[in-house]
Write a protein that holds these residues in place. Structure first.
Motif, mmCIF file in Angstrom:
data_model
loop_
_atom_site.group_PDB
_atom_site.id
_atom_site.type_symbol
_atom_site.label_atom_id
_atom_site.label_comp_id
_atom_site.label_asym_id
_atom_site.label_seq_id
_atom_site.Cartn_x
_atom_site.Cartn_y
_atom_site.Cartn_z
ATOM 1 N N LEU A 122 0.831 -1.198 0.000
ATOM 2 C CA LEU A 122 0.000 0.000 0.000
ATOM 3 C C LEU A 122 0.869 1.252 0.000
ATOM 4 C CD1 LEU A 122 -2.678 1.548 0.332
ATOM 5 C CD2 LEU A 122 -2.506 1.157 2.795
ATOM 6 N N GLY A 123 1.863 1.301 0.897
ATOM 7 C CA GLY A 123 2.757 2.457 0.933
ATOM 8 C C GLY A 123 3.500 2.647 -0.368
ATOM 9 N N SER A 124 3.870 1.537 -0.993
ATOM 10 C CA SER A 124 4.591 1.621 -2.261
ATOM 11 C C SER A 124 3.681 2.062 -3.400
ATOM 12 C CB SER A 124 5.222 0.263 -2.576
ATOM 13 O OG SER A 124 5.933 0.292 -3.790
ATOM 14 N N PHE A 147 15.748 6.216 -0.010
ATOM 15 C CA PHE A 147 16.479 5.266 0.814
ATOM 16 C C PHE A 147 16.365 5.610 2.298
ATOM 17 C CE2 PHE A 147 19.343 1.868 1.304
ATOM 18 C CZ PHE A 147 19.511 1.294 0.061
ATOM 19 N N VAL A 148 16.455 6.904 2.608
ATOM 20 C CA VAL A 148 16.330 7.324 4.013
ATOM 21 C C VAL A 148 14.959 6.928 4.564
ATOM 22 C CG1 VAL A 148 16.226 9.323 5.534
ATOM 23 C CG2 VAL A 148 18.000 9.195 3.773
ATOM 24 N N LEU A 149 13.913 7.171 3.785
ATOM 25 C CA LEU A 149 12.566 6.799 4.209
ATOM 26 C C LEU A 149 12.447 5.290 4.391
ATOM 27 C CD1 LEU A 149 9.823 8.177 4.746
ATOM 28 C CD2 LEU A 149 9.232 7.760 2.363
ATOM 29 N N PHE A 150 13.045 4.555 3.482
ATOM 30 C CA PHE A 150 13.031 3.096 3.549
ATOM 31 C C PHE A 150 13.735 2.588 4.809
ATOM 32 C CE2 PHE A 150 15.351 -0.848 2.480
ATOM 33 C CZ PHE A 150 14.280 -1.686 2.241
ATOM 34 N N GLY A 174 7.461 0.763 2.704
ATOM 35 C CA GLY A 174 6.923 0.655 1.352
ATOM 36 C C GLY A 174 6.957 1.971 0.605
ATOM 37 N N ALA A 175 6.698 3.082 1.311
ATOM 38 C CA ALA A 175 6.776 4.399 0.669
ATOM 39 C C ALA A 175 8.195 4.673 0.184
ATOM 40 C CB ALA A 175 6.325 5.479 1.653
ATOM 41 N N GLY A 176 9.190 4.301 0.980
ATOM 42 C CA GLY A 176 10.568 4.473 0.532
ATOM 43 C C GLY A 176 10.909 3.568 -0.632
ATOM 44 N N ALA A 177 10.418 2.345 -0.601
ATOM 45 C CA ALA A 177 10.705 1.399 -1.676
ATOM 46 C C ALA A 177 10.091 1.818 -3.001
ATOM 47 C CB ALA A 177 10.202 0.010 -1.285
ATOM 48 N N SER A 178 9.055 2.662 -2.972
ATOM 49 C CA SER A 178 8.392 3.075 -4.206
ATOM 50 C C SER A 178 9.354 3.749 -5.169
ATOM 51 C CB SER A 178 7.232 4.026 -3.882
ATOM 52 O OG SER A 178 7.708 5.237 -3.308
ATOM 53 N N GLY A 179 10.283 4.546 -4.635
ATOM 54 C CA GLY A 179 11.245 5.214 -5.502
ATOM 55 C C GLY A 179 12.494 4.405 -5.748
ATOM 56 N N MET A 180 12.779 3.434 -4.899
ATOM 57 C CA MET A 180 13.998 2.640 -5.053
ATOM 58 C C MET A 180 13.917 1.690 -6.239
ATOM 59 S SD MET A 180 14.600 1.871 -1.031
ATOM 60 C CE MET A 180 15.655 0.477 -1.349
ATOM 61 N N PHE A 181 12.803 0.979 -6.367
ATOM 62 C CA PHE A 181 12.678 0.003 -7.443
ATOM 63 C C PHE A 181 12.607 0.693 -8.801
ATOM 64 C CE2 PHE A 181 10.064 -3.621 -9.393
ATOM 65 C CZ PHE A 181 11.207 -4.308 -9.732
ATOM 66 N N ASN A 182 11.779 1.733 -8.893
ATOM 67 C CA ASN A 182 11.667 2.472 -10.144
ATOM 68 C C ASN A 182 13.008 3.089 -10.529
ATOM 69 O OD1 ASN A 182 10.559 3.672 -12.392
ATOM 70 N ND2 ASN A 182 9.579 5.341 -11.271
#
Length: 570
Positions: A122-124, A147-150, A174-182
């Motif tokens: 959900l966060g992602s 990364f910091v958020l993650f 999950g919110a931090g991971a949203s930008g990491m994977f992309n």
């Protein structure tokens, strides 16, 4: 008239408003005399606006330069950083898998079993479309912000002392991971040509995260520091220019479409909350559930109107979302990853809850699936150049045949998972996992490669955001539905197979805690109800894999191999 230097080979249409004069050997650039040259049709001292504009035009640059790719140590450093990012993100996204039954025992929260996975997704999912706009306007090195958020979310999960605190930490991670994977997918696309991307680490890492699940959330913290250092220190190529950061910040709400995000995020949250609470916490006919569905629908309609109004500046441009290769690849990837998460969550629950093994031993039992996945992911790397899996991989380099074959293996594998019972022998559940793991390893990269081959480089950040959004949204949605199917089925079946057992007591005890007070024939009946309830979740997973077979036909027949003409030039 001012003289403009035109490099050899430059097309004449590059200056439509300025006549190109012949290049003089003794005048490689504008001189003081040409700067003050008068236009014949103008009086002295009164140059036309066109002439003044032409006098200030810099020498024409090649507007279609050859792409510059990363090589050698630079490429190795970038790939190590990307590999670690993907590994940590996927590890955190599924690290809870092996520990879920034990967590439900400690927190007495069997009804929250779906939340532990869905909260992360959900966060992602909520922030995923916004990351596409961020990476379109900012360099991929903006990833340390995510990364910091993650890392903060991982720390919260590590110190959680209640089920609610753990769920909150999962949302933040999950919110931090949203930008990491992309960001990782975009970096790969900007560092290597298309024909080399299949051999990069995505499929391999998607199979490897289970190996270190037992190390816990704290593993993310020290390794994350290494990743941030590599990202900051190593130069990452750019295949399309980004505007200066300060110019973006001055009109941030316009560039990132923050108003569209403010409408889209609540719609998504209400939809997922309705699916999570419906049928478990509240009946589907409850006014809260109906209100959440109605609110999500209304907000989504408003978002579509706003998105149409913004056009190509929208958070999710319809010009990209309407492309057949993009939306079909998003469907395939979303369904396939939802299938992956369902199997990854519920197979360990079967081993621990029904078979009665420890979390560590259940992780060992998953090695058959993991090894098969990794083996298939490596073999499907340079498509058409290996003979490990026979003639299927030796096809001519297209993604569709591989995706079709993978969807068949996934649907058959999940269907066989649906036959699990308390007495399923070792040989069968090992063989089922191998079949399923091969399908997962083969197919997981195909939608990403199809989109990267089709979409222009400048639009890849937005397209990759849609792909990764489909993963997060699909996983959050179907993990919630999986929990609903399991809970409703278990409540009904336990009355059939163990009528003397109190359902509430079993549920409150956790995934494995009921063994401490249920025994004999009652325990056997509870285990049968437990296994059959999990089987119904696998039926849904098999249906998702079968749907992949339908949508995969629209992913586009793009040859991923380097063309013969390009090879002859090398």
């Amino acid at each position: 008239m001012a003289l403009i230097e035109v490099p050899k080979g430059a097309p004449s249409h590059q200056l439509p408003d300025v006549p190109a004069l012949e290049k003089k050997d003794d005048a490689p650039s504008l001189t003081s005399s040409t700067k003050h040259e008068k236009v014949d049709s103008e009086p002295d001292g009164n140059q036309s606006a066109e002439a003044k504009k032409a006098a200030n035009v810099p020498p024409i640059q090649n507007q279609n330069p050859e792409p510059v790719w990363a090589h050698g140590i630079q490429l190795w450093a970038i790939m190590i950083a990307v590999s670690l990012v993907l590994f940590l993100m996927l590890l955190d996204g599924t690290i809870i898998v092996a520990a879920v039954p034990r967590i439900t025992d400690d927190f007495h929260s069997l009804n929250d079993i779906g939340w532990y996975g869905a909260a992360y997704q959900l966060g992602s999912a909520v922030f995923q479309p916004l990351t596409g706009k961020i990476y379109m306007k900012f360099k991929p090195k903006a990833r340390p912000i995510f990364f910091v958020l993650f890392e903060i979310g991982s720390l919260l999960c590590g110190v959680a002392n209640s089920s609610n605190m753990l769920i909150g930490g999962r949302v933040v991670a999950g919110a931090g991971a949203s930008g990491m994977f992309n960001g990782s997918l975009i970096i790969i696309s900007e560092c290597a040509p298309m024909e080399r991307r299949p051999s990069f680490p995505l499929g391999f890492l998607l199979g490897n995260w289970n190996i270190l699940n037992v190390l816990g959330f704290y593993l993310n913290l020290p390794v994350g520091g290494v990743v941030v250092a590599l990202i900051i220190l190593v130069r990452i190529p750019q295949q399309h220019p980004r505007p200066p950061p300060m110019s973006v910040f001055r009109s941030l709400h316009t560039h990132l479409d923050l108003l569209g995000f403010a409408v889209f995020a609540p719609a998504l949250i209400m939809l997922l909350l309705a699916c999570q609470y419906g049928g478990t916490t509240y009946p589907w006919s409850n006014s809260r559930i109906i209100g959440l569905f109605c609110g999500a629908g209304a907000m989504f309609i408003v978002f579509l109107i706003w998105d149409y109004h913004k056009g190509d500046e929208a958070m999710i441009p319809m010009s990209i979302a309407r492309m057949r290769t993009v939306w079909t690849s998003c469907m395939v990837y979303g369904l396939m990853m939802s299938n992956l998460y369902l199997a990854s969550y519920w197979v360990p629950v079967y081993f621990q809850g029904v078979k009665g093994v420890s979390p560590i031993k259940s992780g060992i039992y998953l090695l058959a699936m993991i090894v098969a996945h990794v083996f298939a992911a490596i073999s499907s790397g340079p498509i058409g150049k290996n003979v490990v899996l026979g003639a299927m991989i030796n096809l001519v380099g297209y993604t569709i045949p591989v995706a079709l074959f993978a969807s068949v293996l996934l649907s058959v594998g999940c269907g066989l998972f649906g036959t699990f019972s308390p007495s399923t022998p070792v040989g069968k559940w090992i063989g089922y996992q191998i079949l399923y793991g091969v399908g997962r390893g083969l197919g997981i990269q195909m939608p990403i490669l199809s989109v990267q081959k089709t979409v222009p480089p400048k639009q890849i950040p937005l397209a990759m955001a849609l792909i990764t959004f489909s993963q997060s949204f699909g996983a959050a949605l179907f993990l919630s539905l999986g929990e609903t199917i399991y809970s409703n089925s278990f409540g009904i079946l336990i009355h059939e197979y163990a009528p003397s057992v109190n359902v509430t007591e079993v549920t409150d005890a956790g995934a494995t805690g009921f063994r401490s007070f249920v025994s004999g024939a009652d325990l056997e009946g509870v285990l049968i109800a437990y296994a059959k309830s999990i089987d119904r979740v696998f039926y849904m997973a098999a249906g998702l894999a079968a749907s992949c077979f339908i949508f995969a036909w629209g992913m586009g027949w793009k040859d991923l191999r380097k063309k013969k003409a390009e090879v002859s030039k090398v």
